[in-house]
Scaffold this motif. Structure first.
Motif, PDB file in Angstrom:
ATOM      1  N   UNK A   9       0.867  -1.181   0.000  1.00 45.03           N
ATOM      2  CA  UNK A   9       0.000   0.000   0.000  1.00 45.03           C
ATOM      3  C   UNK A   9       0.899   1.224   0.000  1.00 45.03           C
ATOM      4  N   UNK A  10       0.808   2.029  -1.050  1.00 41.27           N
ATOM      5  CA  UNK A  10       1.733   3.152  -1.225  1.00 41.27           C
ATOM      6  C   UNK A  10       1.204   4.448  -0.644  1.00 41.27           C
ATOM      7  N   UNK A  14      -4.446  13.280   0.694  1.00 44.40           N
ATOM      8  CA  UNK A  14      -3.454  12.337   0.177  1.00 44.40           C
ATOM      9  C   UNK A  14      -2.263  12.261   1.125  1.00 44.40           C
ATOM     10  N   UNK A  15      -1.794  11.034   1.403  1.00 46.09           N
ATOM     11  CA  UNK A  15      -0.609  10.856   2.252  1.00 46.09           C
ATOM     12  C   UNK A  15       0.081   9.548   1.891  1.00 46.09           C
ATOM     13  N   UNK A  16       1.401   9.578   1.877  1.00 44.58           N
ATOM     14  CA  UNK A  16       2.176   8.368   1.632  1.00 44.58           C
ATOM     15  C   UNK A  16       2.222   7.495   2.871  1.00 44.58           C
ATOM     16  N   UNK A  17       2.213   6.186   2.673  1.00 52.86           N
ATOM     17  CA  UNK A  17       2.507   5.263   3.768  1.00 52.86           C
ATOM     18  C   UNK A  17       4.030   5.222   3.955  1.00 52.86           C
ATOM     19  N   UNK A  18       4.481   4.532   4.992  1.00 55.66           N
ATOM     20  CA  UNK A  18       5.916   4.387   5.205  1.00 55.66           C
ATOM     21  C   UNK A  18       6.552   3.666   4.026  1.00 55.66           C
ATOM     22  N   UNK A  19       5.868   2.623   3.542  1.00 54.26           N
ATOM     23  CA  UNK A  19       6.375   1.892   2.384  1.00 54.26           C
ATOM     24  C   UNK A  19       6.351   2.775   1.132  1.00 54.26           C
ATOM     25  N   UNK A  20       5.287   3.586   1.015  1.00 56.24           N
ATOM     26  CA  UNK A  20       5.169   4.483  -0.132  1.00 56.24           C
ATOM     27  C   UNK A  20       6.284   5.500  -0.192  1.00 56.24           C
ATOM     28  N   UNK A  21       6.672   6.030   0.979  1.00 53.53           N
ATOM     29  CA  UNK A  21       7.771   6.997   1.028  1.00 53.53           C
ATOM     30  C   UNK A  21       9.074   6.358   0.561  1.00 53.53           C
ATOM     31  N   UNK A  22       9.288   5.106   0.944  1.00 52.76           N
ATOM     32  CA  UNK A  22      10.506   4.406   0.526  1.00 52.76           C
ATOM     33  C   UNK A  22      10.482   4.123  -0.977  1.00 52.76           C
ATOM     34  N   UNK A  23       9.327   3.705  -1.487  1.00 50.65           N
ATOM     35  CA  UNK A  23       9.200   3.446  -2.925  1.00 50.65           C
ATOM     36  C   UNK A  23       9.391   4.739  -3.712  1.00 50.65           C
ATOM     37  N   UNK A  24       8.872   5.860  -3.196  1.00 49.36           N
ATOM     38  CA  UNK A  24       9.050   7.154  -3.855  1.00 49.36           C
ATOM     39  C   UNK A  24      10.531   7.517  -3.931  1.00 49.36           C
ATOM     40  N   UNK A  25      11.246   7.309  -2.843  1.00 55.41           N
ATOM     41  CA  UNK A  25      12.690   7.596  -2.813  1.00 55.41           C
ATOM     42  C   UNK A  25      13.434   6.761  -3.855  1.00 55.41           C
ATOM     43  N   UNK A  26      13.107   5.460  -3.912  1.00 55.85           N
ATOM     44  CA  UNK A  26      13.771   4.581  -4.882  1.00 55.85           C
ATOM     45  C   UNK A  26      13.336   4.885  -6.313  1.00 55.85           C
ATOM     46  N   UNK A  27      12.072   5.308  -6.485  1.00 55.79           N
ATOM     47  CA  UNK A  27      11.574   5.685  -7.806  1.00 55.79           C
ATOM     48  C   UNK A  27      12.381   6.834  -8.382  1.00 55.79           C
TER      49      UNK A  27
END
Length: 308
Positions: A57-58, A66-79
């Motif tokens: 769940x991003x 709208x808000x990023x999850x913890x996993x979403x923030x990490x995926x955004x950084x890697x993206x």
């Protein structure tokens, strides 16, 4: 919970990651619609499919916003890292190819792109005759934003009026303007004779500042004025002057058609003025990419006789 393995990442996942990045950069689905040029519902489907593909769940979306999850923030950084690496790979390949390819990203300030002295359409025509494979991205922005994006490698070139020259940027002078002080026809100054419009009278009227730190010459003109409005772009500054409630400086060439129509009047005499240059700007580098280097050469060819 069963173990999950992502497997191969292909073009479709890269496209979804680009959409995800745009949503995050714009702070939500609705704000990303314009940039992506697709509907909110389509964006939502892409994000849902990406979440299913990643088994994560991003983001949270709903009445709370709208808000990023913890996993979403990490995926955004890697993206961001993945997309930056892809852009670097593309640029490196283009550098090795015989003909320039990829993107040329240009920001232009205010009315510069259509000013005949800038020769912007002519330069673009020459550029795309020599490099037809290039994709052009061009928007309008302020001088400060153009400088910031050049220094951060977000664009390749900018065309803008300039009050200063930053050490990390290279300025190719295009033309100069004399900026004079104007009022609109419903402003009380419009009906006064020239000998009645003294500095003391002018300084009593509500004036507009340009929205950036001016050079010494401009600052000297503005320092004693009643500055109660701000407008960087000439179009909005002109609208404020035409309201009759503000006076402001405009480039003489830009204001002249409105003076001839009787909508504007120069006030304060010929000593109420300052000079402003317009330049093509690129970031200083030991080695430019091919498209920027070609655009630099064209700028120099079209403006080799321009004097500051």
């Amino acid at each position: 919970m069963k173990n999950y393995s992502l497997g191969q990442v292909g073009d479709f996942e890269i496209k979804q990651l680009r959409i995800f990045k745009s949503v995050v950069d714009n702070g939500g689905f609705s704000a990303a619609e314009t940039e992506l040029n697709i509907s909110r519902s389509t964006i939502s489907i892409h994000i849902s499919n990406l979440e299913s593909r990643l088994n994560l769940t991003l983001c949270r979306r709903g009445r709370a916003g709208f808000a990023l999850t913890r996993e979403g923030a990490k995926i955004y950084e890697m993206t961001n890292k993945i997309l930056d690496s892809l852009d670097e790979f593309r640029d490196a390949v283009n550098e090795m190819s015989q003909n320039p390819a990829g993107n040329l990203r240009i920001l232009v300030s205010d009315s510069t792109s259509l000013d005949p002295r800038a020769k912007f359409p002519e330069m673009l025509s020459e550029f795309f005759t020599l490099a037809p494979e290039i994709t052009l991205q061009s928007e309008v922005s302020s001088m400060a934003e153009i400088e910031r994006m050049l220094l951060n490698d977000e664009i390749d070139a900018g065309l803008a009026p300039y009050h200063r020259q930053l050490p990390g940027l290279e300025y190719y002078h295009l033309y100069s303007d004399v900026c004079r002080l104007y009022c609109g026809k419903t402003n009380p100054l419009f009906e006064l004779d020239a000998d009645e419009i003294t500095d003391e009278v002018v300084n009593q009227y509500t004036a507009i500042q340009p929205g950036l730190k001016p050079n010494n010459e401009a600052n000297e003109q503005l320092s004693s004025m009643s500055l109660q409005g701000t407008a960087y772009f000439y179009e909005t500054r002109l609208a404020m002057i035409l309201s009759g409630k503000f006076i402001a400086f405009l480039p003489e060439a830009y204001a002249q058609p409105y003076v001839e129509k009787g909508q504007l009047k120069q006030v304060g005499g010929d000593d109420r003025c300052y000079n402003l240059g317009t330049a093509a700007i690129v970031k200083k580098r030991a080695q430019q990419n091919k498209q920027t280097e070609l655009f630099q050469q064209i700028i120099q060819r079209f403006h080799e006789s321009a004097e500051q």
